[in-house]
Motif scaffolding. Structure first.
Motif, PDB file in Angstrom:
ATOM      1  N   LYS A   7       0.814  -1.207   0.000  1.00  0.00           N
ATOM      2  CA  LYS A   7       0.000   0.000   0.000  1.00  0.00           C
ATOM      3  C   LYS A   7       0.853   1.264   0.000  1.00  0.00           C
ATOM      4  CE  LYS A   7      -2.053   1.437   3.817  1.00  0.00           C
ATOM      5  NZ  LYS A   7      -2.985   1.496   4.967  1.00  0.00           N
ATOM      6  N   TYR A   8       0.427   2.245  -0.807  1.00  0.00           N
ATOM      7  CA  TYR A   8       0.947   3.602  -0.674  1.00  0.00           C
ATOM      8  C   TYR A   8       0.163   4.330   0.399  1.00  0.00           C
ATOM      9  CZ  TYR A   8       3.969   4.225  -4.807  1.00  0.00           C
ATOM     10  OH  TYR A   8       4.984   4.172  -5.712  1.00  0.00           O
ATOM     11  N   TYR A   9       0.874   5.064   1.211  1.00  0.00           N
ATOM     12  CA  TYR A   9       0.248   6.056   2.082  1.00  0.00           C
ATOM     13  C   TYR A   9       0.641   7.411   1.520  1.00  0.00           C
ATOM     14  CZ  TYR A   9      -0.958   8.835   6.181  1.00  0.00           C
ATOM     15  OH  TYR A   9      -1.501   9.776   7.021  1.00  0.00           O
ATOM     16  N   GLN A  10      -0.347   8.170   1.066  1.00  0.00           N
ATOM     17  CA  GLN A  10      -0.064   9.462   0.456  1.00  0.00           C
ATOM     18  C   GLN A  10      -0.648  10.593   1.289  1.00  0.00           C
ATOM     19  OE1 GLN A  10      -0.012  10.095  -3.806  1.00  0.00           O
ATOM     20  NE2 GLN A  10      -1.375  11.842  -3.579  1.00  0.00           N
ATOM     21  N   VAL A  11       0.129  11.641   1.413  1.00  0.00           N
ATOM     22  CA  VAL A  11      -0.304  12.851   2.109  1.00  0.00           C
ATOM     23  C   VAL A  11      -0.762  13.871   1.074  1.00  0.00           C
ATOM     24  CG1 VAL A  11       0.375  14.694   3.679  1.00  0.00           C
ATOM     25  CG2 VAL A  11       1.347  12.406   3.958  1.00  0.00           C
ATOM     26  N   SER A  12      -2.038  14.271   1.132  1.00  0.00           N
ATOM     27  CA  SER A  12      -2.634  15.269   0.248  1.00  0.00           C
ATOM     28  C   SER A  12      -2.548  14.824  -1.216  1.00  0.00           C
ATOM     29  CB  SER A  12      -1.991  16.640   0.477  1.00  0.00           C
ATOM     30  OG  SER A  12      -2.698  17.670  -0.186  1.00  0.00           O
ATOM     31  N   THR A  13      -2.671  15.788  -2.138  1.00  0.00           N
ATOM     32  CA  THR A  13      -2.601  15.482  -3.571  1.00  0.00           C
ATOM     33  C   THR A  13      -1.635  16.439  -4.252  1.00  0.00           C
ATOM     34  OG1 THR A  13      -4.339  17.005  -4.325  1.00  0.00           O
ATOM     35  CG2 THR A  13      -5.045  14.842  -3.491  1.00  0.00           C
TER      36      THR A  13
END
Length: 244
Positions: A7-13
């Motif tokens: 899984k990627y954990y992404q902060v904002s876009t």
């Protein structure tokens, strides 16, 4: 490649960052609880982020790298708990487009073009053409305009180090930069930045296929003042690939 879930954990876009939302969403310490490998930036776009082997590094605007403090804010990043599923060795690559083409071919061979990937490349480089930037506090100042003031480019020569490569498929445009987004850090952890171009004498690439994505949306009223769909694709591409 195996069928295990990564899984990627992404902060904002990326859209939000491009339009100027560069305030802290989480801290470095919190980010590292979600992944040990990845890339991003810091509050007010104060340097390029390289996460490697569970540590977060900040490339300053002269190319020097320091450890990022646990309390430092993160407005945008992508990390995962890296698990190598495939390793490929290669010889000389004298341009970043050749490297990106080879990486794309590798994931295409595994029917992975609609998945996401994190790739770690350890190698010996004759040249790394890179950039970073210093922080600029402003509200709704676009990333393009901020970088036009604070970005500096530099070249590392005859250096051993690691590329952290993030791949997002075309249909995820706006959430992150589609295609390959690459940061570099030297083996001694003293030099690094966002990569424009490279020349690699030899390298080893480890591939981690990502099949799940969690996005941490900013919990801030200011975030809702941005019209995210208005972010220019051409401007984002220029930020990602161009020096100007």
């Amino acid at each position: 490649m195996s069928s295990r879930i990564s899984k990627y954990y992404q902060v904002s876009t990326l859209q939000a960052l491009a339009l100027g939302f560069s305030k802290s969403v989480i801290t470095v310490g919190e980010l590292l609880r979600h992944g040990d490998t990845g890339i991003g930036t810091f509050e007010d776009v104060d340097g390029e982020m390289i996460v490697l082997d569970g540590k977060c590094y900040r490339a300053q605007n002269n190319g020097d790298v320091v450890i990022a403090e646990d309390k430092r804010g993160v407005p945008f990043a992508s990390v995962c708990n890296f698990q190598s599923e495939r390793t490929e060795k290669f010889e000389k690559m004298d341009a970043i487009e050749k490297l990106k083409g080879w990486l794309t071919l590798c994931i295409e061979e595994d029917f992975g073009l609609n998945s996401m990937y994190m790739v770690r490349i350890d190698g010996v480089f004759s040249k790394v053409d890179a950039r970073s930037e210093s922080g600029m506090q402003a509200h709704h100042l676009t990333l393009k305009d901020a970088l036009s003031v604070t970005q500096k480019a530099f070249i590392f020569e005859n250096i051993t180090g690691t590329l952290v490569c993030v791949y997002y498929p075309d249909y995820m445009d706006g959430i992150n930069a589609t295609g390959w987004h690459i940061h570099f850090i030297s083996e001694d952890k003293k030099s690094g930045g966002h990569v424009f171009d490279i020349s690699i004498n030899q390298g080893k690439a480890d591939f981690c296929r990502i099949t799940s994505l969690e996005i941490q949306i900013p919990d801030s009223p200011a975030f809702d003042t941005y019209a995210l769909k208005s972010a220019s694709k051409d401007e984002i591409k220029n930020i990602e690939q161009g020096k100007n």
